[in-house]
Design a protein around this motif. Structure first.
Motif, PDB file in Angstrom:
ATOM      1  N   TRP A  36       0.859  -1.181   0.000  1.00 12.28           N
ATOM      2  CA  TRP A  36       0.000   0.000   0.000  1.00 12.28           C
ATOM      3  C   TRP A  36       0.897   1.234   0.000  1.00 12.28           C
ATOM      4  O   TRP A  36       1.868   1.313   0.760  1.00 12.28           O
ATOM      5  N   ARG A  38       0.380   5.768  -0.485  1.00  7.95           N
ATOM      6  CA  ARG A  38      -0.643   6.817  -0.440  1.00  7.95           C
ATOM      7  C   ARG A  38      -0.056   8.140  -0.930  1.00  7.95           C
ATOM      8  O   ARG A  38       1.139   8.371  -0.841  1.00  7.95           O
ATOM      9  N   ARG A  45       3.724  10.579  -3.580  1.00  9.20           N
ATOM     10  CA  ARG A  45       3.244   9.290  -3.093  1.00  9.20           C
ATOM     11  C   ARG A  45       4.284   8.694  -2.154  1.00  9.20           C
ATOM     12  O   ARG A  45       5.492   8.755  -2.415  1.00  9.20           O
ATOM     13  N   TYR A  94      -5.206   6.223  -1.489  1.00  4.59           N
ATOM     14  CA  TYR A  94      -4.458   5.015  -1.167  1.00  4.59           C
ATOM     15  C   TYR A  94      -4.420   4.100  -2.392  1.00  4.59           C
ATOM     16  O   TYR A  94      -5.459   3.816  -3.000  1.00  4.59           O
TER      17      TYR A  94
END
Length: 127
Positions: A36, A38, A45, A94
């Motif tokens: 993951w 975000r 990011r 996300y």
């Protein structure tokens, strides 16, 4: 090819919880490392969490450690991110990511190490 679709985002108050899902199609993910990331408004990011394809190893950014938990269900071809004790600074889009061909417990933390990406799901935490 692997297609990834995130879901589960939304608006939540500070201190609340959300569970994100990342569903994969095109390939079975049992040998894919997943992660993951975000992107907060106005920022680049950043890494959030990663889980090895064996599910035996995870790694978290310091900012989410102890609050977020990554997991996966290879039978469902799905990865999850349980987010607890959410803070306004967790507000971001996300993204889930996947990469194959890595060793069973390797947990990479950089964007360039992942080939497949989803489109993202918005998480907004109000104060």
């Amino acid at each position: 090819q692997v297609q990834l679709v995130e879901s589960g985002g939304g608006l939540v108050q500070a201190g609340g919880s959300l569970r994100l899902s990342c569903a994969a199609s095109g390939r079975t993910l049992n040998r894919y490392t997943m992660a993951w990331f975000r992107r907060a408004p106005g920022k680049e990011r950043e890494f959030v969490a990663t889980i090895s394809w064996s599910a035996g190893n995870t790694y978290y950014a310091d900012s989410v450690k102890g609050r977020f938990t990554a997991s996966r269900d290879n039978a469902k071809n799905t990865m999850y991110l349980q987010m607890n004790s959410l803070k306004p600074e967790d507000t971001a889009v996300y993204y889930c990511a996947a990469e194959g061909g890595l060793s069973s417990d390797y947990v990479p933390r950089y964007e360039y190490e992942y080939h497949y990406w989803g489109q993202g799901t918005q998480v907004t935490v109000s104060s």
